[in-house]
Enzyme design. Sequence first.
Site, PDB file in Angstrom:
ATOM      1  N   ARG A  26      12.132  -1.312   6.872  1.00  0.00           N
ATOM      2  CA  ARG A  26      12.530  -2.576   6.236  1.00  0.00           C
ATOM      3  C   ARG A  26      13.229  -2.374   4.900  1.00  0.00           C
ATOM      4  NH1 ARG A  26       7.288  -6.182   8.287  1.00  0.00           N
ATOM      5  NH2 ARG A  26       8.202  -6.598  10.331  1.00  0.00           N
ATOM      6  N   ASP A  32       3.706  -8.067   4.888  1.00  0.00           N
ATOM      7  CA  ASP A  32       4.610  -8.682   5.850  1.00  0.00           C
ATOM      8  C   ASP A  32       5.524  -9.724   5.214  1.00  0.00           C
ATOM      9  OD1 ASP A  32       3.366  -7.087   7.681  1.00  0.00           O
ATOM     10  OD2 ASP A  32       2.042  -8.652   8.449  1.00  0.00           O
ATOM     11  N   ARG A  72       6.361   4.959  15.193  1.00  0.00           N
ATOM     12  CA  ARG A  72       5.522   4.611  14.036  1.00  0.00           C
ATOM     13  C   ARG A  72       4.325   5.565  13.916  1.00  0.00           C
ATOM     14  NH1 ARG A  72       4.698  -1.748  13.999  1.00  0.00           N
ATOM     15  NH2 ARG A  72       3.769  -1.222  11.987  1.00  0.00           N
ATOM     16  N   SER A  89      -4.855   0.167   5.182  1.00  0.00           N
ATOM     17  CA  SER A  89      -4.296  -0.435   6.397  1.00  0.00           C
ATOM     18  C   SER A  89      -5.350  -1.252   7.122  1.00  0.00           C
ATOM     19  CB  SER A  89      -3.763   0.678   7.318  1.00  0.00           C
ATOM     20  OG  SER A  89      -3.629   0.193   8.638  1.00  0.00           O
TER      21      SER A  89
HETATM   22  C1  S3P Z   1      -2.044  -5.960  10.052  1.00  0.00           C
HETATM   23  C2  S3P Z   1      -2.002  -5.126   8.966  1.00  0.00           C
HETATM   24  C3  S3P Z   1      -0.734  -4.733   8.323  1.00  0.00           C
HETATM   25  C4  S3P Z   1       0.370  -5.722   8.664  1.00  0.00           C
HETATM   26  C5  S3P Z   1       0.467  -5.976  10.144  1.00  0.00           C
HETATM   27  C6  S3P Z   1      -0.836  -6.551  10.654  1.00  0.00           C
HETATM   28  C7  S3P Z   1      -3.355  -6.319  10.615  1.00  0.00           C
HETATM   29  O1  S3P Z   1      -0.342  -3.459   8.805  1.00  0.00           O
HETATM   30  O2  S3P Z   1       1.611  -5.251   8.187  1.00  0.00           O
HETATM   31  O3  S3P Z   1       1.512  -6.884  10.431  1.00  0.00           O
HETATM   32  O4  S3P Z   1      -3.427  -7.303  11.379  1.00  0.00           O
HETATM   33  O5  S3P Z   1      -4.340  -5.643  10.307  1.00  0.00           O
HETATM   34  P1  S3P Z   1      -0.989  -2.098   8.240  1.00  0.00           P
HETATM   35  O6  S3P Z   1      -2.377  -2.012   8.758  1.00  0.00           O
HETATM   36  O7  S3P Z   1      -0.107  -1.008   8.811  1.00  0.00           O
HETATM   37  O8  S3P Z   1      -0.909  -2.184   6.753  1.00  0.00           O
END
Ligand code: S3P
Length: 440
Positions: free
Chosen positions: A346, A315, A124, A169
């Site tokens: 996904r 998610d 990732r 993010s």
């Molecule tokens: C999260 C942010 C999201 C989400 C992940 C949890 C978080 O990811 O998909 O399950 O707790 O800040 P990204 O930061 O990659 O968008």
Amino acid sequence: MSTTWRIAGGAPLTGRLRVPGCKGVSHRALVCAAIADGPSRLSDLGTGRDVASTRSALAALGVRIADGPDGVVEVAGAGFAGLTEPAGVLDCGNSGTTLRFLAGLAAGRPFLTVLTGDGSLSGRPMARVVDPLRAMGAHVDGRDGGRLAPLVVRGGDLHGARHELSVASGQVKTALVLAGLQASGVTEIVEPAPSRDHTERMLISQGAPVEVVDDRTTRVRAGAIAPLHLAVPADPSSVAFFVVAAAIVPGSHLVLTDVLCNPGRIAYLDVLRAMGADIVVHPAGTRAGEPVGDVEVRSAPLTGTVITSSEGIVDELPVLAVAAAFADGPSEIRDAAELRVKESDRIATLEVELARLGVDVAGTPDGLRIGGRGSGSGAGVIGAAFTGHGDHRIAMAGAVAALALAGPSTVAGADAVAISYPEFADHLAGLGGQITEEGA
Ligand code: S3P
């Protein structure tokens, strides 16, 4: 051990359920308690392996974390200065949240931290967190020039910076907030779109010098953080699987209680309502700066829609794709390229799994086009053999699809749900879901 679920479809789901504590809030509560000046008490933490990865990584950084009575977790915070150089490599397992949060935390510490993860996490993208941490003065390296884990962080002497992120993010923003709390001067994080804001809400409730300038801009200075006492509300992303199941299995009526109702995190309910779902949220106050409520859902016919991945809807896209597959008329998921770099690709895994329903499905570079079974396609398919692809949310989405088919189905690789929701099958059975588990 590989687990397969056997699911007999068509049985309505009824009753009340409190799903485990929110995974995203649980990670943050452990980290924010670890850096607080004094002891914190946390309860109802998420029960999955990802949250356990954060807990054990913090323990390896010298944070004393103990299980107290009644499921309370006691965290002996001693500020950032209480963190010590870990003796070994920190294994973040499958958890991108753990690895990215800890990269930001370690960036401010004057010692060496090595962060690694499983096969999925090692593939990732990490440049999104490595590059801005380097811009603040941290020495961070990793495979492929710092684009992939394992990451090696030698931190300390950070200076504030203004970051204009190319991807919205919550994980990256949190990493930079954790670095900014340890940096000289001001750190400003500007995102191209809003991302989840639990970190800001929690740290502000702890008196930390964090400022939400607008829904895309966060400002941070160094400062003290008060201890945290929190019962973590139920995870809205886990709730999503039950909401969609109740919407598409005729005769269902569920109440999901004590749910974290942060607006971004329940934005997916509006998508389902626009598709015709019968959903009512009953507000029940706030905890640690977050609204909480009960979510009531009754089955109703759905129609296809266009879903754009916007604030918070990340998610929940796999299970929304299942809702689309059972709707009347076609749907489209757009602007969701981030789906390609989650626990699995996904878009690719949903394309494979939804095709098993007999609907037309096509992946695009940043989304999916999904034909709806409600219009008659796939009528001959009354059961299917789904797989989880090592991805907890793909496995649970497969189970929801299986519940809405008329006959028996299987979901292979169901053990992946231990990442976020080990009790999923038991909870589903408690609501009338005809699900049994087989180990191999
Ligand atoms: C999260 C942010 C999201 C989400 C992940 C949890 C978080 O990811 O998909 O399950 O707790 O800040 P990204 O930061 O990659 O968008």
